[in-house]
Design a protein around this motif. Structure first.
Motif, PDB file in Angstrom:
ATOM      1  N   LEU A  44       0.823  -1.212   0.000  1.00  0.00           N
ATOM      2  CA  LEU A  44       0.000   0.000   0.000  1.00  0.00           C
ATOM      3  C   LEU A  44       0.852   1.256   0.000  1.00  0.00           C
ATOM      4  O   LEU A  44       0.604   2.199  -0.762  1.00  0.00           O
ATOM      5  N   LYS A  45       1.869   1.291   0.850  1.00  0.00           N
ATOM      6  CA  LYS A  45       2.726   2.478   0.932  1.00  0.00           C
ATOM      7  C   LYS A  45       3.460   2.729  -0.380  1.00  0.00           C
ATOM      8  O   LYS A  45       3.567   3.875  -0.833  1.00  0.00           O
ATOM      9  N   ALA A  46       3.961   1.660  -0.975  1.00  0.00           N
ATOM     10  CA  ALA A  46       4.665   1.809  -2.256  1.00  0.00           C
ATOM     11  C   ALA A  46       3.704   2.259  -3.356  1.00  0.00           C
ATOM     12  O   ALA A  46       4.042   3.085  -4.207  1.00  0.00           O
ATOM     13  N   TYR A  47       2.505   1.702  -3.336  1.00  0.00           N
ATOM     14  CA  TYR A  47       1.483   2.028  -4.333  1.00  0.00           C
ATOM     15  C   TYR A  47       1.062   3.500  -4.225  1.00  0.00           C
ATOM     16  O   TYR A  47       0.917   4.195  -5.236  1.00  0.00           O
ATOM     17  N   ALA A  48       0.864   3.958  -3.005  1.00  0.00           N
ATOM     18  CA  ALA A  48       0.317   5.299  -2.782  1.00  0.00           C
ATOM     19  C   ALA A  48       1.359   6.403  -2.864  1.00  0.00           C
ATOM     20  O   ALA A  48       1.008   7.573  -3.070  1.00  0.00           O
TER      21      ALA A  48
END
Length: 334
Positions: A44-48
């Motif tokens: 999620l962190k990498a995606y966002a």
């Protein structure tokens, strides 16, 4: 002060969200990316990270419970669309649900019923339907420039052999009907505005996973009007369609979600001369087509803020789902 922007939440870390919908949202003046939810915190962190939302949630329901979220974009796997649309509606969020809206017409009906019960908007996210290309085609058809429509031929294919991917997950809405054939059906539903009276279907199946990978569909409407639809996961990437009327032809050699400078060819006036046709006149319309995904978010947000009509109506989504159901039955897709 009158509200001028819709605060959006995104459920899931989908490829279509990352590459198309979220960039489109960020380009809108009437929309704001507020939150993204994903179940894997690291992913999620990498995606966002490129999008800088104000909030991240590792639980979908937590995003829905955030009172600052006005609307949600839902690009989750097809098989769980209904579950999370119902939950989003119960949380009072307006919902843009990625195509196909659900696995059956009955599920689509349940989803719209839930949206009405909770007083929220629900729309199926066929991005191409919001942009100028297909709308100009419909305008030309409705003008009578090619006479009454007799035939539609529509092709949509992508070459995908990743059998571990979502398109090959049979129990979760995988297969060509849900992924690509539905675009052809959506186009016919939009242009004709009615259900077919009959159909013939041939489907090819992947031996390893059992999903349909190729669909050849002939829809027959009243007065002999016919739509020939070809789609698959097993062929060179292609998207185009032609409409043959009594007095002319429209050719669109662009994929469904095209943007930028696009061309529509309208041919009329051909007459027979021996084995040939002569004197045909071709008019080319050159139009600017906005980013389909930006347009989709912009128009949905306008409906939330100002009460404007949604582009893809409940009736159109139900018709598309109903025809896809019939294709699956006729093609032996379980």
């Amino acid at each position: 002060m009158e509200k001028k922007t819709v605060r959006w939440g995104v459920l899931g870390c989908s490829g279509i969200g990352k590459s198309r919908t979220i960039p489109g949202l960020l380009a809108c003046e009437n929309a704001e990316l507020y939150a993204i939810a994903g179940r894997n915190e690291e992913k999620l962190k990498a995606y966002a990270e490129p999008f800088a939302p104000k909030k991240l949630y590792t639980d979908y329901q937590a995003l829905l419970d955030d009172e600052n979220v006005d609307a949600v974009y839902l690009p989750l796997p097809n098989g769980i669309h209904m579950e999370w649309v119902k939950k989003a509606a119960a949380a009072g969020k307006h919902i843009l649900c990625e195509k196909p809206m659900a696995l059956t017409e009955e599920q689509v009906r349940e989803m719209f019923a839930a949206a009405k019960e909770h007083g929220v908007l629900l729309e199926e996210a066929y991005a191409y339907r919001h942009a100028q290309l297909v709308q100009k085609v419909k305008e030309i058809v409705d003008s009578g420039a090619i006479g009454r429509i007799r035939y539609l031929e529509s092709k949509h294919s992508t070459f995908d052999t990743n059998r571990s991917g979502i398109r090959y997950q049979k129990g979760n809405g995988g297969g060509a009907v849900y992924d690509v054939t539905c675009y052809n059906v959506s186009l016919a539903s939009y242009l004709f505005g009615k259900d077919p009276e009959d159909m013939s279907v041939y489907c090819g199946f992947d031996k390893e996973t059992g999903v349909d990978v190729s669909d050849a569909v002939m829809l027959r409407y009243e007065e002999g009007v016919t739509a020939m639809l070809y789609a698959g996961l097993d062929a060179y990437r292609r998207g185009c369609y032609s409409i043959l009327g009594e007095t002319g032809r429209i050719d669109v050699d662009h994929k469904f979600n095209s943007s930028g400078v696009c061309h529509i060819r309208v041919s009329t006036g051909a007459r027979p001369q021996g084995a040939e046709y002569v004197d045909e006149t071709t008019t080319e319309y050159t139009i600017w087509v906005d980013d389909n995904y930006k347009k989709e978010i912009e128009l949905f947000s306008d409906a939330v803020l100002n009460g404007s009509a949604l582009t893809v109506s409940e009736e159109e989504s139900l018709r598309t789902a109903r025809v896809c159901d019939a294709i699956r039955r006729a093609g032996g897709i379980d």
